[in-house]
Design a protein around this motif. Structure first.
Motif, PDB file in Angstrom:
ATOM      1  N   TYR A 189      -7.456   6.536   1.495  1.00  0.00           N
ATOM      2  CA  TYR A 189      -8.491   5.760   2.123  1.00  0.00           C
ATOM      3  C   TYR A 189      -8.771   5.987   3.368  1.00  0.00           C
ATOM      4  O   TYR A 189      -9.884   5.753   3.510  1.00  0.00           O
ATOM      5  N   GLU A 190      -7.842   6.766   3.894  1.00  0.00           N
ATOM      6  CA  GLU A 190      -8.527   7.477   5.379  1.00  0.00           C
ATOM      7  C   GLU A 190      -9.707   8.596   4.888  1.00  0.00           C
ATOM      8  O   GLU A 190     -10.408   8.237   6.382  1.00  0.00           O
ATOM      9  N   GLY A 191      -9.014   9.127   4.075  1.00  0.00           N
ATOM     10  CA  GLY A 191     -10.946  10.439   3.750  1.00  0.00           C
ATOM     11  C   GLY A 191     -12.042   9.099   3.424  1.00  0.00           C
ATOM     12  O   GLY A 191     -13.140   9.472   3.792  1.00  0.00           O
ATOM     13  N   LYS A 220       1.504   5.607   0.138  1.00  0.00           N
ATOM     14  CA  LYS A 220       1.523   6.268   0.838  1.00  0.00           C
ATOM     15  C   LYS A 220      -0.073   6.830   0.456  1.00  0.00           C
ATOM     16  O   LYS A 220      -0.726   7.389   1.270  1.00  0.00           O
ATOM     17  N   ASP A 278      -9.858  -2.546  -1.654  1.00  0.00           N
ATOM     18  CA  ASP A 278      -8.739  -2.803  -0.674  1.00  0.00           C
ATOM     19  C   ASP A 278      -7.584  -2.987  -1.829  1.00  0.00           C
ATOM     20  O   ASP A 278      -7.200  -4.336  -0.695  1.00  0.00           O
ATOM     21  N   HIS A 316      -2.787   5.395   1.137  1.00  0.00           N
ATOM     22  CA  HIS A 316      -3.336   5.644   2.359  1.00  0.00           C
ATOM     23  C   HIS A 316      -3.887   6.571   2.832  1.00  0.00           C
ATOM     24  O   HIS A 316      -5.166   6.113   3.616  1.00  0.00           O
ATOM     25  N   GLU A 317      -3.229   7.569   2.368  1.00  0.00           N
ATOM     26  CA  GLU A 317      -4.207   8.887   2.738  1.00  0.00           C
ATOM     27  C   GLU A 317      -5.309   8.670   1.466  1.00  0.00           C
ATOM     28  O   GLU A 317      -6.547   9.457   2.951  1.00  0.00           O
ATOM     29  N   ARG A 376       0.714  -0.920   0.038  1.00  0.00           N
ATOM     30  CA  ARG A 376       0.048  -0.270   0.508  1.00  0.00           C
ATOM     31  C   ARG A 376       1.090   2.008   0.119  1.00  0.00           C
ATOM     32  O   ARG A 376       2.182   1.481   0.981  1.00  0.00           O
ATOM     33  N   ILE A 400     -12.902   6.043   4.782  1.00  0.00           N
ATOM     34  CA  ILE A 400     -13.524   5.051   6.045  1.00  0.00           C
ATOM     35  C   ILE A 400     -13.584   6.310   7.008  1.00  0.00           C
ATOM     36  O   ILE A 400     -14.504   5.870   7.598  1.00  0.00           O
ATOM     37  N   ASN A 401     -13.474   7.999   7.143  1.00  0.00           N
ATOM     38  CA  ASN A 401     -13.450   8.537   8.260  1.00  0.00           C
ATOM     39  C   ASN A 401     -14.795   9.226   7.270  1.00  0.00           C
ATOM     40  O   ASN A 401     -14.804   9.772   8.052  1.00  0.00           O
TER      41      ASN A 401
END
Length: 175
Positions: free
Chosen positions: A32-34, A26, A67, A29-30, A24, A36-37
């Motif tokens: 997907y943080e958006g 970076k 994913d 990762h950033e 994964r 899942i939040n």
């Protein structure tokens, strides 16, 4: 109403050892943080729907995210350092790739039958989605099945020669 769904074929696998073995970046990762939040994110909806624990309806818009690394960006945040430096390495994350998992999504009854469903594939390569062989295959396969309206690419860049000005949004203004 709408839902953001995350598949369970790669990082989100029930088998956490398998999930951690996949690469994964970076940037991904950033992104997907958006996801899942986001308030529309439902952490188990994908697995619940495809295992018939949860029904879907034609009044909800479903946005499916893989994913898996579909946004291979080897120059972010450190330009020129490649995937080794620009990958997420916490929790002993591996370097394996999740290959062609979009096919597992588009063959599900849910994807075929739900009225408002869209597979979203981020693409961070310099040539854009149609310069990416894997994404080009997905687009062609769905077009052959009259389901290309169920696929959207989110590209950071695009070769102008491959752009479709009628369909593509966010192109810079002409010179």
């Amino acid at each position: 109403p709408a839902m953001l769904l995350l598949t369970t074929y790669g990082w989100n696998s029930r088998n956490q050892i398998l999930g951690k073995s996949f690469y994964r970046g970076k940037r991904m990762h950033e992104l997907y943080e958006g996801i899942i939040n986001h308030p529309w994110f439902h952490p188990t909806a994908w697995q619940d729907i495809i295992s018939n624990k949860m029904s879907y309806n034609n009044h909800t818009r479903y946005y499916i995210f893989m994913d898996a690394e579909t946004c291979m960006e080897q120059n972010y945040p450190n330009y020129g350092y490649g995937s080794g430096v620009n990958g997420v390495t916490t929790y002993n994350r591996g370097k394996n790739e999740v290959i062609l998992k979009w096919r597992r999504v588009i063959v599900t009854e849910f994807f075929k039958k739900a009225k408002y469903v869209k597979l979203i594939l981020p693409d961070c390569q310099g040539e854009g989605p149609m310069g990416n062989n894997n994404h080009r295959r997905a687009s062609r396969w769905l077009k052959d099945k009259n389901m290309n309206h169920k696929l959207s690419f989110v590209a950071l860049s695009q070769l102008f020669s491959l752009a479709h000005p009628i369909n593509d949004q966010g192109l810079p203004p002409p010179l």
